[in-house]
Design a protein around this motif. Structure first.
Motif, PDB file in Angstrom:
ATOM      1  N   ILE A 192      -5.808   4.982  -9.886  1.00 25.53           N
ATOM      2  CA  ILE A 192      -4.606   5.756 -10.626  1.00 25.53           C
ATOM      3  C   ILE A 192      -4.491   5.626 -11.926  1.00 25.53           C
ATOM      4  O   ILE A 192      -4.308   6.724 -12.650  1.00 25.53           O
ATOM      5  CB  ILE A 192      -3.172   5.214  -9.754  1.00 25.53           C
ATOM      6  CG1 ILE A 192      -3.156   5.257  -8.066  1.00 25.53           C
ATOM      7  CG2 ILE A 192      -2.003   5.899 -10.284  1.00 25.53           C
ATOM      8  CD1 ILE A 192      -2.016   4.866  -7.562  1.00 25.53           C
ATOM      9  N   ALA A 193      -4.401   4.357 -12.312  1.00 21.81           N
ATOM     10  CA  ALA A 193      -4.587   4.137 -14.097  1.00 21.81           C
ATOM     11  C   ALA A 193      -5.553   5.064 -14.625  1.00 21.81           C
ATOM     12  O   ALA A 193      -5.371   5.851 -15.687  1.00 21.81           O
ATOM     13  CB  ALA A 193      -4.633   2.746 -14.268  1.00 21.81           C
ATOM     14  N   ALA A 194      -6.787   5.227 -14.194  1.00 22.90           N
ATOM     15  CA  ALA A 194      -8.025   5.671 -14.668  1.00 22.90           C
ATOM     16  C   ALA A 194      -7.632   7.503 -14.587  1.00 22.90           C
ATOM     17  O   ALA A 194      -7.887   7.933 -15.501  1.00 22.90           O
ATOM     18  CB  ALA A 194      -9.350   5.361 -14.016  1.00 22.90           C
ATOM     19  N   TYR A 195      -7.029   7.707 -13.726  1.00 27.08           N
ATOM     20  CA  TYR A 195      -6.926   9.194 -13.442  1.00 27.08           C
ATOM     21  C   TYR A 195      -5.688   9.570 -14.637  1.00 27.08           C
ATOM     22  O   TYR A 195      -5.970  10.512 -15.046  1.00 27.08           O
ATOM     23  CB  TYR A 195      -6.198   9.448 -12.095  1.00 27.08           C
ATOM     24  CG  TYR A 195      -5.518  10.829 -11.873  1.00 27.08           C
ATOM     25  CD1 TYR A 195      -6.362  11.938 -11.739  1.00 27.08           C
ATOM     26  CD2 TYR A 195      -4.268  11.159 -11.922  1.00 27.08           C
ATOM     27  CE1 TYR A 195      -5.884  13.020 -11.686  1.00 27.08           C
ATOM     28  CE2 TYR A 195      -3.779  12.370 -11.800  1.00 27.08           C
ATOM     29  CZ  TYR A 195      -4.473  13.450 -11.730  1.00 27.08           C
ATOM     30  OH  TYR A 195      -3.855  14.566 -11.624  1.00 27.08           O
TER      31      TYR A 195
ATOM     32  N   ASP B 273       0.703  -1.319   0.016  1.00 33.18           N
ATOM     33  CA  ASP B 273       0.021  -0.018  -0.073  1.00 33.18           C
ATOM     34  C   ASP B 273       0.859   1.245   0.072  1.00 33.18           C
ATOM     35  O   ASP B 273       0.605   1.881  -0.706  1.00 33.18           O
ATOM     36  CB  ASP B 273      -0.869   0.014   1.217  1.00 33.18           C
ATOM     37  CG  ASP B 273      -2.161  -0.804   1.131  1.00 33.18           C
ATOM     38  OD1 ASP B 273      -2.320  -1.573  -0.018  1.00 33.18           O
ATOM     39  OD2 ASP B 273      -3.027  -1.070   1.773  1.00 33.18           O
ATOM     40  N   ALA B 274       1.911   0.999   0.730  1.00 32.16           N
ATOM     41  CA  ALA B 274       2.732   2.274   0.653  1.00 32.16           C
ATOM     42  C   ALA B 274       3.443   2.595  -0.465  1.00 32.16           C
ATOM     43  O   ALA B 274       3.593   3.677  -0.966  1.00 32.16           O
ATOM     44  CB  ALA B 274       4.023   2.156   1.802  1.00 32.16           C
ATOM     45  N   GLN B 275       3.989   1.760  -1.212  1.00 34.66           N
ATOM     46  CA  GLN B 275       4.482   1.732  -2.784  1.00 34.66           C
ATOM     47  C   GLN B 275       3.571   2.283  -3.493  1.00 34.66           C
ATOM     48  O   GLN B 275       3.656   3.189  -4.537  1.00 34.66           O
ATOM     49  CB  GLN B 275       5.029   0.554  -3.077  1.00 34.66           C
ATOM     50  CG  GLN B 275       5.713   0.456  -4.406  1.00 34.66           C
ATOM     51  CD  GLN B 275       6.960   1.124  -4.326  1.00 34.66           C
ATOM     52  OE1 GLN B 275       7.486   1.065  -3.463  1.00 34.66           O
ATOM     53  NE2 GLN B 275       7.424   2.006  -5.268  1.00 34.66           N
ATOM     54  N   VAL B 276       1.891   1.817  -3.495  1.00 33.17           N
ATOM     55  CA  VAL B 276       1.015   2.555  -4.337  1.00 33.17           C
ATOM     56  C   VAL B 276       0.701   3.975  -3.859  1.00 33.17           C
ATOM     57  O   VAL B 276       0.551   4.846  -5.024  1.00 33.17           O
ATOM     58  CB  VAL B 276      -0.334   1.576  -4.182  1.00 33.17           C
ATOM     59  CG1 VAL B 276      -1.582   2.203  -4.675  1.00 33.17           C
ATOM     60  CG2 VAL B 276      -0.036   0.095  -4.637  1.00 33.17           C
ATOM     61  N   ARG B 277       0.778   4.458  -2.813  1.00 30.86           N
ATOM     62  CA  ARG B 277       0.613   5.607  -2.680  1.00 30.86           C
ATOM     63  C   ARG B 277       1.766   6.295  -3.151  1.00 30.86           C
ATOM     64  O   ARG B 277       1.644   7.658  -3.548  1.00 30.86           O
ATOM     65  CB  ARG B 277       0.471   5.866  -1.004  1.00 30.86           C
ATOM     66  CG  ARG B 277      -0.704   5.483  -0.293  1.00 30.86           C
ATOM     67  CD  ARG B 277      -0.632   6.036   1.087  1.00 30.86           C
ATOM     68  NE  ARG B 277       0.314   5.623   1.932  1.00 30.86           N
ATOM     69  CZ  ARG B 277       0.150   4.164   2.835  1.00 30.86           C
ATOM     70  NH1 ARG B 277      -1.051   3.784   2.363  1.00 30.86           N
ATOM     71  NH2 ARG B 277       1.163   3.887   3.301  1.00 30.86           N
TER      72      ARG B 277
ATOM     73  N   ALA C 145       1.389   9.480  -5.975  1.00 28.21           N
ATOM     74  CA  ALA C 145       2.152  10.911  -5.748  1.00 28.21           C
ATOM     75  C   ALA C 145       2.647  11.119  -6.990  1.00 28.21           C
ATOM     76  O   ALA C 145       2.834  12.217  -7.702  1.00 28.21           O
ATOM     77  CB  ALA C 145       2.906  10.966  -4.730  1.00 28.21           C
ATOM     78  N   ASP C 146       3.512  10.016  -7.747  1.00 25.91           N
ATOM     79  CA  ASP C 146       4.357  10.316  -8.893  1.00 25.91           C
ATOM     80  C   ASP C 146       3.477  10.347 -10.120  1.00 25.91           C
ATOM     81  O   ASP C 146       3.724  11.781 -10.815  1.00 25.91           O
ATOM     82  CB  ASP C 146       5.273   8.987  -9.141  1.00 25.91           C
ATOM     83  CG  ASP C 146       6.061   9.054 -10.434  1.00 25.91           C
ATOM     84  OD1 ASP C 146       7.006  10.037 -10.198  1.00 25.91           O
ATOM     85  OD2 ASP C 146       6.059   8.249 -11.088  1.00 25.91           O
ATOM     86  N   VAL C 147       2.515   9.762 -10.012  1.00 27.80           N
ATOM     87  CA  VAL C 147       1.523  10.246 -11.402  1.00 27.80           C
ATOM     88  C   VAL C 147       0.875  11.486 -11.115  1.00 27.80           C
ATOM     89  O   VAL C 147       0.666  12.277 -12.326  1.00 27.80           O
ATOM     90  CB  VAL C 147       0.412   8.979 -11.484  1.00 27.80           C
ATOM     91  CG1 VAL C 147      -0.602   9.326 -12.317  1.00 27.80           C
ATOM     92  CG2 VAL C 147       1.049   7.631 -11.597  1.00 27.80           C
ATOM     93  N   VAL C 148       0.487  11.995  -9.988  1.00 24.82           N
ATOM     94  CA  VAL C 148      -0.053  13.247  -9.895  1.00 24.82           C
ATOM     95  C   VAL C 148       1.081  14.436 -10.021  1.00 24.82           C
ATOM     96  O   VAL C 148       0.548  15.369 -11.088  1.00 24.82           O
ATOM     97  CB  VAL C 148      -0.438  13.706  -8.635  1.00 24.82           C
ATOM     98  CG1 VAL C 148      -0.949  15.035  -8.302  1.00 24.82           C
ATOM     99  CG2 VAL C 148      -1.675  12.634  -8.383  1.00 24.82           C
ATOM    100  N   ALA C 149       2.222  13.969  -9.917  1.00 26.41           N
ATOM    101  CA  ALA C 149       3.329  15.241 -10.194  1.00 26.41           C
ATOM    102  C   ALA C 149       3.768  15.022 -11.561  1.00 26.41           C
ATOM    103  O   ALA C 149       4.269  16.055 -11.872  1.00 26.41           O
ATOM    104  CB  ALA C 149       4.482  14.901  -9.073  1.00 26.41           C
TER     105      ALA C 149
ATOM    106  N   VAL D 217       1.449   4.092 -16.730  1.00 24.32           N
ATOM    107  CA  VAL D 217       1.147   3.940 -15.090  1.00 24.32           C
ATOM    108  C   VAL D 217       1.704   2.285 -14.741  1.00 24.32           C
ATOM    109  O   VAL D 217       2.366   2.213 -13.904  1.00 24.32           O
ATOM    110  CB  VAL D 217      -0.131   4.057 -14.746  1.00 24.32           C
ATOM    111  CG1 VAL D 217      -0.248   3.513 -13.349  1.00 24.32           C
ATOM    112  CG2 VAL D 217      -0.432   5.493 -14.878  1.00 24.32           C
ATOM    113  N   PHE D 218       1.168   1.614 -15.691  1.00 24.07           N
ATOM    114  CA  PHE D 218       1.376   0.006 -15.447  1.00 24.07           C
ATOM    115  C   PHE D 218       3.001  -0.143 -15.380  1.00 24.07           C
ATOM    116  O   PHE D 218       3.613  -1.012 -14.797  1.00 24.07           O
ATOM    117  CB  PHE D 218       0.540  -0.968 -16.450  1.00 24.07           C
ATOM    118  CG  PHE D 218      -0.808  -0.984 -16.071  1.00 24.07           C
ATOM    119  CD1 PHE D 218      -1.148  -1.782 -14.942  1.00 24.07           C
ATOM    120  CD2 PHE D 218      -1.955  -0.150 -16.640  1.00 24.07           C
ATOM    121  CE1 PHE D 218      -2.652  -1.922 -14.538  1.00 24.07           C
ATOM    122  CE2 PHE D 218      -2.975  -0.260 -16.131  1.00 24.07           C
ATOM    123  CZ  PHE D 218      -3.620  -1.274 -15.273  1.00 24.07           C
TER     124      PHE D 218
END
Length: 212
Positions: free
Chosen positions: A142-145, A69-73, A77-81, A96-97
């Motif tokens: 995350i992938a959808a975003y 879960d921590a890695q997914v967070r 954050a990386d995808v948003v940035a 993303v994948f």
């Protein structure tokens, strides 16, 4: 998903450092994969009582889920940035994948531990655990975003395509861990599948149900 709950009512709860425990478990996974994450060793290295560790994380699978879960967070954050800048939703989702896959290739032990808890069949006759909201749904979101942005509500078929891509990623990671695929070939599979699954139109309205 088990998470440490600290209400601050006792010195024990105040002293429990979930971040230190999770990082310790992650280090053990890096050193030796799933089998190396032993609760007694985690408690020893993180300097917590074994009974306290079990109170917050009833099993090592719960602890591994916590560092996944921590890695997914971090991925979120990386995808948003740094959102993918590819020209179409399929390519942006694939990016993303592939970022997630790159993180696994940098830490083979982490990848092996994650695959063990999520993709190893339970023994026959074992009572199945209910599927909880956690890293799987978060990863798809995350992938959808990345694919469509925050203002888009994915259709049932678009969600289905993303779940299929996640399944492809997982099976490809296992094949890579077992030496049956190269990283380059895994990436090619993901790009190829995303380009064909995430196209417009995605299908007739209501053509499928969202996977739960």
């Amino acid at each position: 998903m088990a998470t440490a709950r600290m209400n601050g009512r006792s010195p024990e709860a105040q002293a429990f450092r979930a971040d230190r425990v999770i990082e310790t478990a992650r280090q053990l996974a890096t050193e030796g994969g799933y089998e190396a994450v032993q609760m007694r060793e985690v408690a020893k290295r993180a300097r917590v009582a074994l009974a306290t560790l079990y109170r917050y994380y009833p099993s090592k699978d719960d602890l591994i889920r916590a560092f996944v879960d921590a890695q997914v967070r971090l991925l979120r954050a990386d995808v948003v940035a740094r959102p993918p800048q590819d020209a179409n939703p399929g390519a942006r989702a694939a990016a993303v994948f592939i970022r997630a896959f790159h993180a696994m290739t940098r830490d083979r032990g982490f990848a092996q531990a994650a695959m063990c808890i999520y993709h190893t069949p339970q023994p026959l006759g074992t009572q199945a655990r209910p599927i909880e909201e956690g890293h799987r749904a978060s990863f798809i979101d995350i992938a959808a975003y990345a694919a469509w942005g925050s203002g888009h509500q994915p259709t049932d078929d678009e969600y289905l395509a993303l779940y299929l891509l996640e399944s492809l990623l997982n099976s490809s990671v296992i094949s890579w861990l077992n030496g049956h695929m190269t990283p380059d070939y895994v990436e090619r599979r993901l790009w190829f599948a995303a380009a064909r699954l995430l196209v417009e139109p995605s299908g007739p309205p209501g053509g499928g149900r969202r996977a739960d």
